[in-house]
Design a protein around this motif. Sequence first.
Motif, mmCIF file in Angstrom:
data_model
loop_
_atom_site.group_PDB
_atom_site.id
_atom_site.type_symbol
_atom_site.label_atom_id
_atom_site.label_comp_id
_atom_site.label_asym_id
_atom_site.label_seq_id
_atom_site.Cartn_x
_atom_site.Cartn_y
_atom_site.Cartn_z
ATOM 1 N N VAL A 188 0.832 -1.217 0.000
ATOM 2 C CA VAL A 188 0.000 0.000 0.000
ATOM 3 C C VAL A 188 0.860 1.258 0.000
ATOM 4 N N GLY A 189 2.154 1.086 -0.246
ATOM 5 C CA GLY A 189 3.048 2.222 -0.402
ATOM 6 C C GLY A 189 3.464 2.938 0.861
ATOM 7 N N HIS A 190 3.385 2.256 2.012
ATOM 8 C CA HIS A 190 3.767 2.899 3.263
ATOM 9 C C HIS A 190 5.276 2.837 3.490
ATOM 10 N N PHE A 191 5.843 1.650 3.486
ATOM 11 C CA PHE A 191 7.283 1.447 3.638
ATOM 12 C C PHE A 191 7.579 0.026 3.201
ATOM 13 N N ASP A 192 8.871 -0.319 3.121
ATOM 14 C CA ASP A 192 9.252 -1.681 2.763
ATOM 15 C C ASP A 192 10.336 -2.181 3.710
ATOM 16 N N PHE A 193 10.852 -3.375 3.458
ATOM 17 C CA PHE A 193 11.845 -3.963 4.350
ATOM 18 C C PHE A 193 13.122 -3.123 4.395
ATOM 19 N N GLU A 194 13.506 -2.544 3.265
ATOM 20 C CA GLU A 194 14.695 -1.697 3.235
ATOM 21 C C GLU A 194 14.538 -0.511 4.182
ATOM 22 N N THR A 195 13.325 0.033 4.245
ATOM 23 C CA THR A 195 13.058 1.141 5.165
ATOM 24 C C THR A 195 13.237 0.693 6.608
ATOM 25 N N VAL A 196 12.709 -0.495 6.915
ATOM 26 C CA VAL A 196 12.826 -1.030 8.277
ATOM 27 C C VAL A 196 14.292 -1.230 8.649
ATOM 28 N N ALA A 197 15.042 -1.899 7.757
ATOM 29 C CA ALA A 197 16.455 -2.180 8.034
ATOM 30 C C ALA A 197 17.262 -0.889 8.132
ATOM 31 N N GLY A 198 16.982 0.050 7.231
ATOM 32 C CA GLY A 198 17.707 1.322 7.260
ATOM 33 C C GLY A 198 17.400 2.129 8.501
#
Length: 260
Positions: free
Chosen positions: A81-91
Motif C-alpha cells: 500500500v506504499g507505506h514502507f518496505d523492508f529496506e526502510t525497516v532495516a535502514g
Amino acid sequence: MTQSSPRQIDRLLDVMKRLRDPKSGCPWDVEQTPATIAPFAIEEAYEVMDAIARDDRDAIPDELGDLLLQVVFQAQMASEVGHFDFETVAGTIADKLVRRHPHVFGDAALDDDTWEREKEVERQRKAEYGTLAGVALPLPALMRAAKLTRRAARVGFDWDDATGILDKVHEEIDELKAEIGGDRDRIEDELGDVLFTVASLARKLDIDPEAALRRSNDKFTRRFEAMETMLAEKGQTMAEQDLPTMEALWQAAKKIPGMK
C-alpha cells in the motif's frame, strides 16, 4: 550458497512476496492484515526467549527465523500500500544504532547515559514528552511495571533501598487482606498494587521480574510433574488425593535433586 545464488534475506523477501500474491499466493497469507499478524510477533519473541533459555542450539535459528518472518510479513503488507518496505525497516534501525552509539561511530566519549539521552531525543522528535513516554502499552504487565518504575527512578521517584520497597509490599498486602471478601473491583485494584510493588522491588534488586517468574513457573512445573509421577507409580492420580496428601507429596518433590 554459491556466489551466483541469492542472499537468503533476498530469497525470504521473494518468498513472502509470492505468498501474498492475490492471484497465485496462499489464501491464508493473502487475507492477513497488519492487525491479524501483530499478535504472532509477541508469541514468536517468547519462543525465541525459551529456546535461548534452554540453550537449544538447533531451535534458536528456527525460532529467530519465525520472528524475522513477522518483520518481513509486516514490511510486505506495508509495501503493497506504499507505506514502507523492508529496506526502510532495516535502514531505520541501522540509523538508530549509529545515532545511539556516538562513541563507536563518532568522536563522543563513552557515557553510561548516552543511550538514554539519545532515546529521549527520539521521543521528543516523536512528540512523546514526559518521563514515562514511550513505555509500550502492549508489553506484558509485569515487564511494563518494571519499566515504568525504572523510568520514574531516573528522576528520583524511588525508595532509598530494597528494604523500603519490601515494607511497601507488606503494606500493600495488608490493604489487599482488608478487601478480601468484599468488592471484586477493589480486590483486583489492591492485588494489582501488590504486583506493581513487587515489580518495583525486583527492579531495585536488579532482577528481571519476568525472568524470575518464568523460573518459578518452571520450578512449579517440575515439582508438580514429579508429584504426578510418584502417584502414577502407585496407580493413583492427583484428583484422588486430599490436600494433606498433596502437601506431603509437594514436600517430597522439593527434596528430589534438581527440584530446587
